[in-house]
Design a protein around this motif. Structure first.
Motif, mmCIF file in Angstrom:
data_model
loop_
_atom_site.group_PDB
_atom_site.id
_atom_site.type_symbol
_atom_site.label_atom_id
_atom_site.label_comp_id
_atom_site.label_asym_id
_atom_site.label_seq_id
_atom_site.Cartn_x
_atom_site.Cartn_y
_atom_site.Cartn_z
ATOM 1 N N LEU A 120 0.991 -1.227 0.148
ATOM 2 C CA LEU A 120 0.066 -0.034 -0.041
ATOM 3 C C LEU A 120 0.943 1.354 -0.053
ATOM 4 O O LEU A 120 0.306 2.365 -0.530
ATOM 5 N N ALA A 121 2.006 1.211 0.672
ATOM 6 C CA ALA A 121 2.699 2.501 0.819
ATOM 7 C C ALA A 121 3.531 2.930 -0.734
ATOM 8 O O ALA A 121 3.838 3.959 -0.863
ATOM 9 N N SER A 122 3.497 1.831 -1.590
ATOM 10 C CA SER A 122 4.068 2.278 -2.864
ATOM 11 C C SER A 122 2.615 2.339 -3.937
ATOM 12 O O SER A 122 3.132 2.648 -5.223
ATOM 13 N N HIS A 123 1.703 2.203 -3.590
ATOM 14 C CA HIS A 123 0.294 2.176 -4.327
ATOM 15 C C HIS A 123 0.224 3.545 -4.726
ATOM 16 O O HIS A 123 0.361 4.554 -4.172
ATOM 17 N N GLN A 124 0.039 3.970 -6.265
ATOM 18 C CA GLN A 124 -0.196 5.239 -6.643
ATOM 19 C C GLN A 124 -0.936 6.028 -5.912
ATOM 20 O O GLN A 124 -0.878 7.026 -5.658
ATOM 21 N N GLN A 125 -2.277 5.624 -5.621
ATOM 22 C CA GLN A 125 -3.250 6.322 -4.816
ATOM 23 C C GLN A 125 -3.035 7.017 -3.541
ATOM 24 O O GLN A 125 -3.063 8.216 -3.106
ATOM 25 N N GLY A 156 7.656 11.681 7.419
ATOM 26 C CA GLY A 156 6.818 11.539 6.476
ATOM 27 C C GLY A 156 7.010 12.207 5.159
ATOM 28 O O GLY A 156 6.252 11.694 3.998
ATOM 29 N N LYS A 157 7.502 13.039 4.746
ATOM 30 C CA LYS A 157 7.629 13.852 3.614
ATOM 31 C C LYS A 157 8.515 13.085 2.940
ATOM 32 O O LYS A 157 8.464 13.191 1.540
ATOM 33 N N ARG A 158 9.538 12.241 3.112
ATOM 34 C CA ARG A 158 10.388 11.592 2.505
ATOM 35 C C ARG A 158 10.023 9.912 2.473
ATOM 36 O O ARG A 158 10.781 9.161 1.561
ATOM 37 N N ASP A 159 9.372 9.450 3.420
ATOM 38 C CA ASP A 159 9.134 7.859 3.477
ATOM 39 C C ASP A 159 7.631 7.761 3.585
ATOM 40 O O ASP A 159 7.116 7.741 4.835
#
Length: 638
Positions: A42-47, A78-81
């Motif tokens: 989910l962390a790499s999901h486009q949405q 959170g801005k980068r990860d």
């Protein structure tokens, strides 16, 4: 919910989520029903990335969020990860027993809604969010419409454009002006001068912020929207996507993005917001280096998101359309009704009832135009307008003038905003090859379809030349070149003007590269050519401008030259071709007393919408010495 309470809530959420992440570091999430592998997917999901506004930086190639506010993230990094931010959000959304409007679900409803759908096994429990619910219900958004004020000749910079989104209500009879609009704009310092404003706008020196307000308030802020025709693009977003768009707008309020005029601007940010609202959308992906508003509209068409477009004529268009259908006597009476204090009844004495109706309608459209142009309340004009409306109300109702004709082409139907040209020519006694790349946007010899006749704005125009000897050199660089050949009409008397800055060379082989700044003011006259069956197939105009040019380089006697004189010419812009014949004469000079003249003849032939063949000739005189230049170029627009 006020800004201070939102910031306090965000700070509490960050602290709670950080402690939760520490507590759950071994398992990624506090809920054992959610597997770590699923969370990583989910962390790499486009949405999810769209909801966080993650994009690849075009210069550093780093993958990070474009939002620059710490309040937009729950994880420390959170801005980068995106993974860390997802874990922090899941942990925060799982918390129960929180007070009204205090939970992370209330601060980030779009993220919560998406995760609740993707992770039904997590067992999320909805927390009370009355502030968001009340705000959402007040908006009452049912559909989305993109608003684009079209360009107009009096302001060539308007070709670059601006867009905003209107959230329309379900009832079709409700006023569009009472609907709410979403806008993204730079929060500029009002004390900054134009130079500082331009620098900060180009370099990201201003925070860009999302705002929500009634549409009528926004139109009042952008008075030019009444001076410019407006295109409304009704978007094909379903009810679930509209609801998610509203949730995401809530998340973005009280946060900021660095604002960049060329790429991360109003139109680009709106695309990223639409991307976050719809799993079907990845509209911003193609706008890595620049985002011209009209190109973002083309992206919406290409992705199938535009259902239909609606044309809204401006006050100026209504006035000019009415004036074109009125007689000379009716036009003069209409002007007198607005500009004099002679009683309305006295001016209309002896005029037929039908003509009176036309005069009063035209006078009202002229008064409305003036009120918009002056951008301030005028009690005398307001009183006169009420008298005109009172006199009109005593005559038979009905429209005496037809609505202005819808333009044959919209702005987004014109040529591409960038141009690449290749060609060659003969200058002095040497052959040469030329390569030209222009970043944006339009000159008067480009195909005129979808553009205001007589107007141009060019930015970042690079000319590279290869000589007979094989030398490669920069021949010319245009930083900005703006031209407005606006002509006089019955009710408008604008000034034609031009301004440009950059680097250039003379035709002479001995000329070195010099910096220059040009400024001119004067008049333009539209000629009654190019009309067929009431339709305009082309535009012809003559122009004459006072011409002032400042040049700097050691090739001049004192290192500079300031020349003044006259610039006059003929411009034709048709469907198949464009033609410019121009003569510049600058007999007065300081710093270097060399008088200069130049004759330019250029002819352009349009192919399809995205190609053009152009021929040019120029003869430059420096005192009594003259040098000719011929060139032939092929241009591709993209």
């Amino acid at each position: 919910m006020g800004r201070q309470s939102k910031l306090i809530m965000a700070a509490v959420l960050v602290a709670m989520s950080f402690s939760s992440c520490v507590f759950a570091a071994a398992d990624s999430s506090q809920n054992p029903a959610v597997a770590d592998r699923e969370i990583r997917d989910l962390a790499s999901h486009q949405q999810w990335l769209h909801l966080l506004h993650y994009r690849i930086h075009p210069y550093t190639f780093r993958f990070l969020s474009q939002n620059d506010s710490p309040e937009f993230f729950l994880a420390k990094d959170g801005k980068r990860d995106a993974y860390a931010e997802l874990v922090a959000n899941i942990n925060a959304f799982l918390m129960q027993g929180q007070g009204e409007n205090e939970s992370a679900q209330c601060r980030f409803p779009a993220r919560y809604h998406w995760l609740k759908q993707r992770l039904p096994q997590a067992g999320f429990v909805d927390q009370p969010c009355p502030a968001f619910t009340e705000w959402r219900d007040e908006l009452n958004a049912h559909s989305l419409t993109l608003i684009f004020p079209a360009s107009h000749i009096n302001s060539p910079s308007s070709m670059y454009g601006h867009t905003l989104v209107r959230m329309d209500r379900e009832d079709p009879s409700s006023s569009k002006l009472l609907a709410y609009s979403v806008n993204f704009a730079a929060n500029a310092d009002p004390t900054d001068n134009e130079l500082v404003f331009s620098y900060k706008g180009l370099s990201g020196g201003y925070p860009g912020e999302v705002s929500v307000m009634p549409y009528y308030v926004k139109t009042n802020q952008y008075q030019h929207m009444e001076y410019r025709d407006t295109w409304e693009y009704e978007l094909d977003f379903g009810s679930a996507e509209v609801e998610q768009f509203v949730r995401h707008v809530w998340e973005l309020q009280d946060t900021a993005f660095d604002y960049f005029f060329f790429d991360e601007n109003c139109s680009y940010r709106l695309l990223t917001m639409l991307d976050a609202a719809s799993a079907r959308a990845d509209l911003a992906a193609d706008f890595k280096m620049k985002a011209v508003p009209v190109d973002t509209i083309r992206a919406l068409y290409a992705a199938g998101f535009v259902e239909r477009e609606v044309y809204r004529p401006s006050a100026a268009s209504v006035m000019e359309s009415n004036a074109a259908l009125a007689s000379e006597q009716e036009a003069e009476l209409a002007r007198a009704l607005v500009e004099t204090d002679i009683p309305v009844g006295e001016l209309l004495t002896g005029v037929s009832e039908e003509s009176q109706t036309r005069v009063l309608e035209l006078a009202y459209s002229y008064a409305r135009y003036l009120s918009v142009k002056k951008k301030q309340a005028n009690p005398v004009l307001r009183k006169r307008t009420l008298q005109i409306l009172s006199a009109r109300s005593k005559l038979p109702a009905g429209d005496v003038f037809p609505a202005p004709r819808k333009p044959e082409f919209r702005d987004d139907e014109g040529h591409g905003t960038s141009r690449l040209s290749v060609g060659g020519g003969y200058t002095g006694e040497q052959w040469h090859g030329d390569i030209n790349w222009r970043i944006a946007y339009h000159d008067v010899l480009d195909p005129s379809k979808g553009f205001s006749p007589g107007a141009q704005i060019e930015m970042g125009d690079f000319y590279t030349r290869v000589t007979e000897e094989g030398d490669v050199r920069l021949q010319k660089l245009t930083l900005v070149n703006v031209l407005s050949l606006s002509h006089r009409t019955r009710f408008q008397n604008p000034v034609a003007w031009t301004v440009s800055a950059g680097l250039d060379r003379f035709n002479s082989d001995k000329s070195e590269l010099f910096s220059q700044f040009n400024l001119g003011f004067g008049r333009a006259w539209q000629l009654p050519l190019g009309l067929r069956d009431g339709k305009r197939l082309g535009s012809a105009r003559l122009f004459a401008l006072g011409d002032l040019t400042a040049r700097a380089d050691n090739q001049f006697e004192e290192g500079y030259q300031v020349s003044a004189g006259l610039r006059a010419g003929w411009l034709w812009q048709g469907r198949a071709n464009q033609e410019l014949i121009q003569f510049r004469w600058q007999p007065v000079a300081l710093g270097d007393d060399t008088p200069r003249r130049e004759l330019t003849i250029e002819e352009a032939f349009n192919g399809f919408d995205d190609v053009q063949l152009r021929f040019g000739f120029s003869r430059q005189w420096a005192a009594s010495e003259a040098t000719n230049s011929w060139k032939l170029t092929y241009a591709w627009y993209f």
